[in-house]
Design an enzyme around this catalytic site. Structure first.
Site, PDB file in Angstrom:
ATOM      1  N   CYS A 295      -3.128   5.889   0.612  1.00 10.07           N
ATOM      2  CA  CYS A 295      -3.885   6.439  -0.403  1.00 10.07           C
ATOM      3  C   CYS A 295      -2.893   6.451  -1.795  1.00 10.07           C
ATOM      4  O   CYS A 295      -3.536   6.211  -2.830  1.00 10.07           O
ATOM      5  CB  CYS A 295      -3.728   8.041   0.011  1.00 10.07           C
ATOM      6  SG  CYS A 295      -3.955   8.537   1.803  1.00 10.07           S
ATOM      7  N   ASP A 296      -1.664   6.304  -1.609  1.00  8.36           N
ATOM      8  CA  ASP A 296      -1.023   6.634  -2.926  1.00  8.36           C
ATOM      9  C   ASP A 296      -0.132   5.431  -3.311  1.00  8.36           C
ATOM     10  O   ASP A 296       0.601   5.358  -4.421  1.00  8.36           O
ATOM     11  CB  ASP A 296       0.041   7.618  -2.619  1.00  8.36           C
ATOM     12  CG  ASP A 296      -0.622   8.992  -2.566  1.00  8.36           C
ATOM     13  OD1 ASP A 296      -1.904   9.013  -3.060  1.00  8.36           O
ATOM     14  OD2 ASP A 296      -0.130  10.040  -1.896  1.00  8.36           O
TER      15      ASP A 296
ATOM     16  N   CYS B 110       1.237   9.456   2.774  1.00  9.62           N
ATOM     17  CA  CYS B 110       0.182   8.349   2.832  1.00  9.62           C
ATOM     18  C   CYS B 110       0.218   7.269   1.729  1.00  9.62           C
ATOM     19  O   CYS B 110      -0.203   7.405   0.768  1.00  9.62           O
ATOM     20  CB  CYS B 110      -1.151   8.996   2.737  1.00  9.62           C
ATOM     21  SG  CYS B 110      -2.419   7.718   2.893  1.00  9.62           S
TER      22      CYS B 110
END
Ligand code: NAP
Length: 315
Positions: free
Chosen positions: A143-144, A140
């Site tokens: 997200c990261d 992701c």
């Protein structure tokens, strides 16, 4: 099996399921929540979460899910560490009810069910992949990606997700190498062109990633292999992002739901399925956003819709 008919059963304990549980419990329904095969869902495999509102310093994914679980329990949800294995609709003296079979061999009856089993990101299944998740390997970028500012990363995949992830990362990282196994892309023309034109994105086709290179528990590179000549070479990188699709965990709910050709549950009014009393929330019905916050929002919506359903029928 007890003959008791629960008012609300929730399947899955990611942000969608636990938010539904919090709303259900606070309405006095004492929902029974099945944690499933991955209690806490996909967020338990990430590290820092910086895009979930309410945590000015960010919060670790597993900690966020632990907090949500405690909150759901504190307001009156019963969380059971079993998975649901099959479902059916059965007749009872009070009409048709939903029956769910569980991994301990038991079963439960319910007037309403909220399905929140999410989707599983596909990975390549390489050696050490599980251990390196959150330590250089991710599924992701939203997200990261933030942790790879000014760094070198690889995105694997040739569909729209891969283009989207590469474009997102290209605005943070110094260099993004997009590796796809074929010379032809599955992505839409517009997304592909956008990625190809981005100065920070380099396309590497037709190649696969065949090995993860690791030092001190963190990813330091990958070995790539040409799809035709099989020639291999090492590529030093800081981060590897898989964008090779997701598998919605919808299979066992087929008696109650329709799915699209990828397995995502088809909804109307955001959270309703084709079966009266069966609702859905989170990544199981959302191929597009797939964020913790959007899943939580849908979980709230599903619970409120289920509560209204029970009220209208005096159940
Ligand atoms: P997808 O379209 O199924 O593409 C998956 C890609 O991963 C394909 O290029 C596939 O290669 C590759 N792949 C699969 N397994 C692989 C493996 N084992 N090793 C190497 N490569 C592998 O999935 P997606 O990109 O997640 O998109 C899913 C749906 O969401 C699509 O309908 C897409 O249009 C939509 N979507 C839309 C947007 C947008 O419009 N903004 C953004 C994201 C997603 P092959 O091509 O060789 O099979």
């Amino acid at each position: 099996m007890s003959d008791t008919i629960e008012k609300m059963v929730i399947v899955g304990t990611g942000p969608a399921g636990l938010t539904a549980a919090i709303y259900g419990a606070r309405s006095g329904l004492s929902p029974t929540v099945y944690a499933g095969i991955q209690p806490g869902g996909q967020l338990t495999t990430t590290t820092e979460v910086e895009n979930f509102p309410g945590f000015s310093q960010g919060i670790l994914g597993p900690k966020l899910m632990e907090e949500m679980t405690e909150q759901a329990k504190r307001v009156g949800s019963k969380i059971i560490n079993e998975a649901v294995t099959s479902v059916e609709t059965v007749n009872s003296p009070s009409g048709a009810v939903k029956k769910l079979w569980t991994s301990d061999g038991g079963s439960i009856l319910a007037h309403t069910v909220i399905l929140c089993t999410g989707a599983t990101a596909k990975t390549l299944g390489l050696d050490r992949e599980t251990e390196l998740m959150g330590h250089g390997v991710s599924t992701c970028a939203t997200c990261d990606g933030f942790f790879y500012r000014k760094k070198h990363v690889v995105v694997v995949g040739g569909g729209d997700s891969a283009m989207e992830e590469a474009l997102f990362l290209a605005n943070l990282a110094e260099k993004v190498v997009l590796i796809h196994r074929r010379a032809l892309f599955r992505a839409s023309h517009i997304m592909l062109e956008r990625a190809k034109k981005h100065p920070n994105i380099e396309m590497m086709v037709p190649y696969t990633v065949c090995k993860l290179l690791e030092k001190d528990g963190a990813l330091i590179g990958v070995t790539t292999q040409h799809s035709e000549s099989q020639e291999q070479r090492d590529l030093p990188i800081d981060g590897l992002f898989y964008a090779i699709g997701h598998t919605p965990n919808s299979q066992i709910f087929r008696p109650w739901v329709d799915t699209d050709d990828q397995g995502y549950v088809i909804v109307h009014d955001y959270v309703k399925t084709k079966t009266s009393g069966v609702f859905v929330a989170g990544d199981l019905c959302d191929p597009h956003f797939r964020q913790a916050i959007t899943a939580a929002g849908l979980g709230c919506r599903a619970a409120m819709t289920a509560i209204r359903y029970l009220d209208e029928r005096n159940l």
